[in-house]
Design an enzyme around this catalytic site. Sequence first.
Site, mmCIF file in Angstrom:
data_model
loop_
_atom_site.group_PDB
_atom_site.id
_atom_site.type_symbol
_atom_site.label_atom_id
_atom_site.label_comp_id
_atom_site.label_asym_id
_atom_site.label_seq_id
_atom_site.Cartn_x
_atom_site.Cartn_y
_atom_site.Cartn_z
ATOM 1 N N LYS A 94 0.841 -1.197 0.000
ATOM 2 C CA LYS A 94 0.000 0.000 0.000
ATOM 3 C C LYS A 94 0.881 1.254 0.000
ATOM 4 O O LYS A 94 1.958 1.238 0.609
ATOM 5 C CB LYS A 94 -0.844 0.039 1.283
ATOM 6 C CG LYS A 94 -1.995 -0.931 1.325
ATOM 7 C CD LYS A 94 -2.773 -0.771 2.640
ATOM 8 C CE LYS A 94 -3.876 -1.788 2.760
ATOM 9 N NZ LYS A 94 -4.971 -1.609 1.799
ATOM 10 N N ARG A 102 -10.268 -11.493 1.640
ATOM 11 C CA ARG A 102 -11.089 -12.534 1.008
ATOM 12 C C ARG A 102 -10.372 -13.878 1.004
ATOM 13 O O ARG A 102 -11.008 -14.920 0.962
ATOM 14 C CB ARG A 102 -11.513 -12.066 -0.393
ATOM 15 C CG ARG A 102 -10.392 -11.842 -1.343
ATOM 16 C CD ARG A 102 -10.803 -10.981 -2.547
ATOM 17 N NE ARG A 102 -11.074 -9.589 -2.167
ATOM 18 C CZ ARG A 102 -11.501 -8.655 -3.005
ATOM 19 N NH1 ARG A 102 -11.731 -8.957 -4.277
ATOM 20 N NH2 ARG A 102 -11.733 -7.428 -2.576
HETATM 21 N N1 BES Z 1 -7.967 -3.781 4.467
HETATM 22 C C1 BES Z 1 -8.235 -3.333 3.152
HETATM 23 C C2 BES Z 1 -9.573 -2.616 3.030
HETATM 24 C C3 BES Z 1 -9.673 -1.294 3.735
HETATM 25 C C4 BES Z 1 -9.390 -0.127 3.040
HETATM 26 C C5 BES Z 1 -10.102 -1.210 5.024
HETATM 27 C C6 BES Z 1 -9.515 1.090 3.675
HETATM 28 C C7 BES Z 1 -10.219 0.006 5.678
HETATM 29 C C8 BES Z 1 -9.937 1.160 4.992
HETATM 30 C C9 BES Z 1 -8.259 -4.514 2.179
HETATM 31 O O1 BES Z 1 -7.481 -5.595 2.517
HETATM 32 C C10 BES Z 1 -7.776 -4.008 0.876
HETATM 33 O O2 BES Z 1 -6.665 -3.576 0.814
HETATM 34 N N2 BES Z 1 -8.630 -4.044 -0.128
HETATM 35 C C11 BES Z 1 -8.292 -3.584 -1.413
HETATM 36 C C12 BES Z 1 -8.966 -4.498 -2.397
HETATM 37 C C13 BES Z 1 -8.506 -4.296 -3.805
HETATM 38 C C14 BES Z 1 -7.047 -4.670 -3.953
HETATM 39 C C15 BES Z 1 -9.383 -5.126 -4.704
HETATM 40 C C16 BES Z 1 -8.815 -2.153 -1.569
HETATM 41 O O3 BES Z 1 -9.844 -1.835 -1.013
HETATM 42 O O4 BES Z 1 -8.136 -1.366 -2.212
HETATM 43 ZN ZN ZN Z 2 -5.444 -5.408 1.898
#
Ligand code: BES
Ligand code: ZN
Length: 493
Positions: free
Chosen positions: A264, A338
């Site tokens: 990230k 997931r």
């Molecule tokens: N933990 C994150 C989701 C999240 C984002 C929670 C912001 C709280 C605040 C999750 O694991 C994630 O990173 N999801 C990705 C999915 C994408 C790669 C399809 C996302 O939301 O960008």
């Molecule tokens: Zn994630």
Amino acid sequence: MTSPKMVASGKFTNFNKNTVYVIPVTKKSDKLVLGATPIETSALTTLDLSSVGVSVELEQLVRLPAPNGATYALVGVGQKDLSVHDLRNLGAAVARKLSSFKDIVIGLPTKDAADTTAIFEGAALGTYAHNAYKGLTKGTEIKLQTVTVITSHKPSAAALNQINVLAEGVNLTRDLVNMPGRDLYPESLAKAVQSAAKGSGVTVQIWAEDRLAKEGLGGILGVGQGSSRGPRLVKLEYKPKVGKKHLALVGKGITFDTGGLSLKPSISMLGMNFDMTGAASVAAATIAIAKLQLPIRVTAWLCIAENMPSSTAQRPNDVIKARNGMTIEVLNTDAEGRLVLADGLSLASEAKPDYIVDVATLTGAVQIALGNRHAGLMGDQEAVDIVRDAAEEVGELVWQLPLATDLRSLIESDIADIANVKMGNTAGGTIIGGLFLNEFVGNRAKGETDNIKWAHLDIAATAHNAGSAYGVVPKGATGSHVRTLVAIAKRIG
Ligand code: BES
Ligand code: ZN
Ligand code: ZN
């Protein structure tokens, strides 16, 4: 943190020094006036309310001197009849804003015991402060010990017990979620849950890596393999003697989500210690359900890992195998929730429960779709209806999104049974997350039907409140939807 003592007292007698007395403010023909209250207000009759900054807005509060060295708190109650949700939020706001007093006496109108209960519940949920990491600076010190509501409508002992059990559950969730990833990692989260469950009637099993491998939990292992602090699965079971229905809860427990090798950006990584909120919430709810001795069997599966980049981390294009035998091509290691839930949902399905509800901070997209107050809700309509009604009953917000099967083709993989994302696609991110999870419920991956009714709650936007406190919701970890889970168990049981 223990809740303040709750006292329902039949009548107001006199003012006590250092005690604060809460008086409602409303409007009559456009003029600010005091609302009906059992508390003596003759000292306020000559006061021009607008000149001291009093407002009719819900939760707005102004302090004024009262007789005998006491204090008045004039709180806005709007101009309509107050619902239990309004009263719960008012109880919370009043308790939070006046938590520097040891004693609060509330003179808000109550028409029945449910109204009084709502005020107490709000007070119990509203007095939360996260001070554990303050060093030389002081946090918000909570001195509140007793909340008295002047009313003839007294809650039952059972209602008061329920408030304490729920507040304990919500505050346990908040405490765990607020912990930095340095201190809360898979093993320590598992142990914290185990110790919170002691004496509740919930049995706890913790599976470490060797067991995860033996059980074929490729999703949890895959996500956890990049961290020196290995993954865990925690199984909680509550089996009352009575109760025919079986509810399975599954929670995402990523103790820190860096994104893994699909790292990230630094700004998006902030707050990713909250990524275990689903696991904490289902654990806290299961313990609360047991303490309340609800007549329903509950099994909770906490899927816990730390998502780190390292030379042992899973790579994009790796293929892992989930518990149900399905192979998953990991295109983005940041869509890890997931992957761990794939195992959790498969395991939960094996006992053929009547309902499965999973709770996860799954997608950033849910915040874009619904904002920060509603959790995204998807799944089988019968389960979705129960979750929605339960949430409404306790004053928590959810909003249904469609499980649009047309989008399922986006996550087809050339080499495995399914991919975890469609790279480059940002449309319908929350729905795609839901569609992915659906494959691991029952035998759906094989195209078979089952009798399991499943709902998925995406709490990515509601788990954490970056703004200031409102209603029962504090800053930081909110603990939202724990009460919804308990209400679901009540409805099903
Ligand atoms: N933990 C994150 C989701 C999240 C984002 C929670 C912001 C709280 C605040 C999750 O694991 C994630 O990173 N999801 C990705 C999915 C994408 C790669 C399809 C996302 O939301 O960008
Ligand atoms: Zn994630
Ligand atoms: Zn995550």
